[in-house]
Design a protein around this motif. Structure first.
Motif, PDB file in Angstrom:
ATOM      1  N   ARG A  19       1.153  -1.268  -0.013  1.00  0.00           N
ATOM      2  CA  ARG A  19      -0.115  -0.093   0.003  1.00  0.00           C
ATOM      3  C   ARG A  19       0.885   1.033  -0.011  1.00  0.00           C
ATOM      4  O   ARG A  19       2.318   0.763   0.314  1.00  0.00           O
ATOM      5  CB  ARG A  19      -0.769  -0.111   1.387  1.00  0.00           C
ATOM      6  N   SER A  20       0.961   2.123  -0.437  1.00  0.00           N
ATOM      7  CA  SER A  20       1.006   3.176  -0.391  1.00  0.00           C
ATOM      8  C   SER A  20       1.193   4.575   0.871  1.00  0.00           C
ATOM      9  O   SER A  20       0.214   3.944   1.584  1.00  0.00           O
ATOM     10  CB  SER A  20       0.498   3.931  -2.100  1.00  0.00           C
ATOM     11  N   VAL A  21       2.012   5.264   0.093  1.00  0.00           N
ATOM     12  CA  VAL A  21       1.682   6.394   1.551  1.00  0.00           C
ATOM     13  C   VAL A  21       0.776   6.623   1.340  1.00  0.00           C
ATOM     14  O   VAL A  21       0.193   7.263   2.559  1.00  0.00           O
ATOM     15  CB  VAL A  21       2.887   7.291   0.998  1.00  0.00           C
ATOM     16  N   SER A  22      -0.212   7.496   0.710  1.00  0.00           N
ATOM     17  CA  SER A  22      -1.277   8.276   0.086  1.00  0.00           C
ATOM     18  C   SER A  22      -2.207   7.607   0.954  1.00  0.00           C
ATOM     19  O   SER A  22      -3.212   7.967   1.901  1.00  0.00           O
ATOM     20  CB  SER A  22      -1.553   8.438  -0.935  1.00  0.00           C
ATOM     21  N   TYR A  23      -2.180   6.705   0.493  1.00  0.00           N
ATOM     22  CA  TYR A  23      -2.878   5.140   1.313  1.00  0.00           C
ATOM     23  C   TYR A  23      -2.939   5.266   2.699  1.00  0.00           C
ATOM     24  O   TYR A  23      -3.945   5.270   3.726  1.00  0.00           O
ATOM     25  CB  TYR A  23      -2.925   3.805   1.101  1.00  0.00           C
ATOM     26  N   PHE A  24      -1.990   5.145   3.872  1.00  0.00           N
ATOM     27  CA  PHE A  24      -1.749   5.301   4.511  1.00  0.00           C
ATOM     28  C   PHE A  24      -2.038   6.928   5.249  1.00  0.00           C
ATOM     29  O   PHE A  24      -2.552   7.000   6.502  1.00  0.00           O
ATOM     30  CB  PHE A  24      -0.320   4.670   5.193  1.00  0.00           C
ATOM     31  N   GLU A  25      -1.849   7.085   4.479  1.00  0.00           N
ATOM     32  CA  GLU A  25      -2.133   9.206   5.243  1.00  0.00           C
ATOM     33  C   GLU A  25      -3.839   8.982   5.227  1.00  0.00           C
ATOM     34  O   GLU A  25      -4.015   9.585   6.246  1.00  0.00           O
ATOM     35  CB  GLU A  25      -1.834   9.787   3.173  1.00  0.00           C
ATOM     36  N   ALA A  26      -4.748   8.144   4.467  1.00  0.00           N
ATOM     37  CA  ALA A  26      -6.286   8.661   4.566  1.00  0.00           C
ATOM     38  C   ALA A  26      -7.093   7.507   5.475  1.00  0.00           C
ATOM     39  O   ALA A  26      -7.983   6.980   6.094  1.00  0.00           O
ATOM     40  CB  ALA A  26      -6.663   7.520   2.951  1.00  0.00           C
ATOM     41  N   HIS A  27      -5.458   6.504   5.983  1.00  0.00           N
ATOM     42  CA  HIS A  27      -6.030   5.296   6.264  1.00  0.00           C
ATOM     43  C   HIS A  27      -5.380   5.681   8.112  1.00  0.00           C
ATOM     44  O   HIS A  27      -4.142   4.206   8.299  1.00  0.00           O
ATOM     45  CB  HIS A  27      -5.888   4.195   5.710  1.00  0.00           C
ATOM     46  N   PRO A  28      -4.623   6.638   9.089  1.00  0.00           N
ATOM     47  CA  PRO A  28      -4.072   5.950  10.045  1.00  0.00           C
ATOM     48  C   PRO A  28      -3.804   4.945  10.792  1.00  0.00           C
ATOM     49  O   PRO A  28      -2.818   4.695  11.473  1.00  0.00           O
ATOM     50  CB  PRO A  28      -4.221   7.999  10.965  1.00  0.00           C
ATOM     51  N   ARG A  44       6.957  -7.387   7.718  1.00  0.00           N
ATOM     52  CA  ARG A  44       7.872  -6.865   6.256  1.00  0.00           C
ATOM     53  C   ARG A  44       7.634  -6.010   5.289  1.00  0.00           C
ATOM     54  O   ARG A  44       6.603  -6.502   4.575  1.00  0.00           O
ATOM     55  CB  ARG A  44       8.713  -7.830   6.601  1.00  0.00           C
ATOM     56  N   GLY A  45       8.543  -5.304   4.244  1.00  0.00           N
ATOM     57  CA  GLY A  45       8.392  -5.881   3.229  1.00  0.00           C
ATOM     58  C   GLY A  45       8.373  -3.595   2.839  1.00  0.00           C
ATOM     59  O   GLY A  45       8.682  -3.260   3.386  1.00  0.00           O
ATOM     60  N   GLY A  46       7.651  -3.385   1.386  1.00  0.00           N
ATOM     61  CA  GLY A  46       7.781  -1.820   1.454  1.00  0.00           C
ATOM     62  C   GLY A  46       6.743  -1.328   2.604  1.00  0.00           C
ATOM     63  O   GLY A  46       6.552   0.066   2.111  1.00  0.00           O
ATOM     64  N   GLU A  47       5.504  -2.383   2.768  1.00  0.00           N
ATOM     65  CA  GLU A  47       4.614  -1.187   3.498  1.00  0.00           C
ATOM     66  C   GLU A  47       5.261  -0.431   4.735  1.00  0.00           C
ATOM     67  O   GLU A  47       4.684   0.247   5.582  1.00  0.00           O
ATOM     68  CB  GLU A  47       3.633  -2.710   4.076  1.00  0.00           C
ATOM     69  N   CYS A  48       6.135  -1.227   5.212  1.00  0.00           N
ATOM     70  CA  CYS A  48       7.082  -0.442   6.626  1.00  0.00           C
ATOM     71  C   CYS A  48       7.465   0.770   6.712  1.00  0.00           C
ATOM     72  O   CYS A  48       6.810   1.508   6.800  1.00  0.00           O
ATOM     73  CB  CYS A  48       8.247  -1.131   6.985  1.00  0.00           C
ATOM     74  N   GLU A  49       8.620   1.296   5.317  1.00  0.00           N
ATOM     75  CA  GLU A  49       8.308   2.475   4.920  1.00  0.00           C
ATOM     76  C   GLU A  49       7.431   3.556   4.541  1.00  0.00           C
ATOM     77  O   GLU A  49       6.994   4.551   5.057  1.00  0.00           O
ATOM     78  CB  GLU A  49       9.378   2.422   4.045  1.00  0.00           C
ATOM     79  N   SER A  50       6.435   2.827   3.460  1.00  0.00           N
ATOM     80  CA  SER A  50       5.200   3.991   3.752  1.00  0.00           C
ATOM     81  C   SER A  50       4.338   3.693   5.062  1.00  0.00           C
ATOM     82  O   SER A  50       4.220   5.722   4.146  1.00  0.00           O
ATOM     83  CB  SER A  50       4.422   2.714   2.372  1.00  0.00           C
ATOM     84  N   ALA A  51       3.989   3.398   5.992  1.00  0.00           N
ATOM     85  CA  ALA A  51       3.364   3.093   6.744  1.00  0.00           C
ATOM     86  C   ALA A  51       4.150   4.284   7.656  1.00  0.00           C
ATOM     87  O   ALA A  51       3.025   5.475   8.469  1.00  0.00           O
ATOM     88  CB  ALA A  51       2.761   2.389   8.079  1.00  0.00           C
ATOM     89  N   ARG A  52       5.390   4.740   7.875  1.00  0.00           N
ATOM     90  CA  ARG A  52       5.941   5.059   8.476  1.00  0.00           C
ATOM     91  C   ARG A  52       5.772   7.080   8.190  1.00  0.00           C
ATOM     92  O   ARG A  52       5.924   7.971   8.280  1.00  0.00           O
ATOM     93  CB  ARG A  52       7.820   5.009   9.026  1.00  0.00           C
ATOM     94  N   ALA A  53       6.191   6.707   7.019  1.00  0.00           N
ATOM     95  CA  ALA A  53       6.207   8.496   5.778  1.00  0.00           C
ATOM     96  C   ALA A  53       4.324   8.424   5.820  1.00  0.00           C
ATOM     97  O   ALA A  53       4.281   9.468   6.281  1.00  0.00           O
ATOM     98  CB  ALA A  53       6.198   7.501   4.746  1.00  0.00           C
ATOM     99  N   GLY A  54       3.607   7.678   5.669  1.00  0.00           N
ATOM    100  CA  GLY A  54       2.169   8.480   5.774  1.00  0.00           C
ATOM    101  C   GLY A  54       2.195   8.955   7.260  1.00  0.00           C
ATOM    102  O   GLY A  54       1.741   9.676   6.999  1.00  0.00           O
TER     103      GLY A  54
END
Length: 72
Positions: A19-28, A44-54
């Protein structure tokens, strides 16, 4: 039997896109869950960094709104 094995290999290799950063911004709430899971090693994986960035983007937006409010 070979078809079942081939189908299992295909399904194992087909993982959903992170999931993208924008997804996590919309779903805190989801972002917080993923960050917590990443910290304890269960996710693990790419979602970790996207969630942190969100979450960071959400906090930055809150600070910006507070800053702007101080000039009203």
């Amino acid at each position: 039997m070979k078809r079942i094995f081939a189908a299992a290999l295909c399904l194992a290799g087909c993982q959903a896109e992170p999931r993208s950063v924008s997804y996590f911004e919309a779903h805190p709430e989801d972002a917080q869950r993923v960050v917590t899971a990443c910290k304890d090693g269960t996710h693990r994986g790419g979602e970790c960094e996207s969630a942190r960035a969100g979450l960071a983007a959400i906090e930055a937006d809150k600070r910006l709104k507070l800053f702007k409010k101080s000039f009203e």
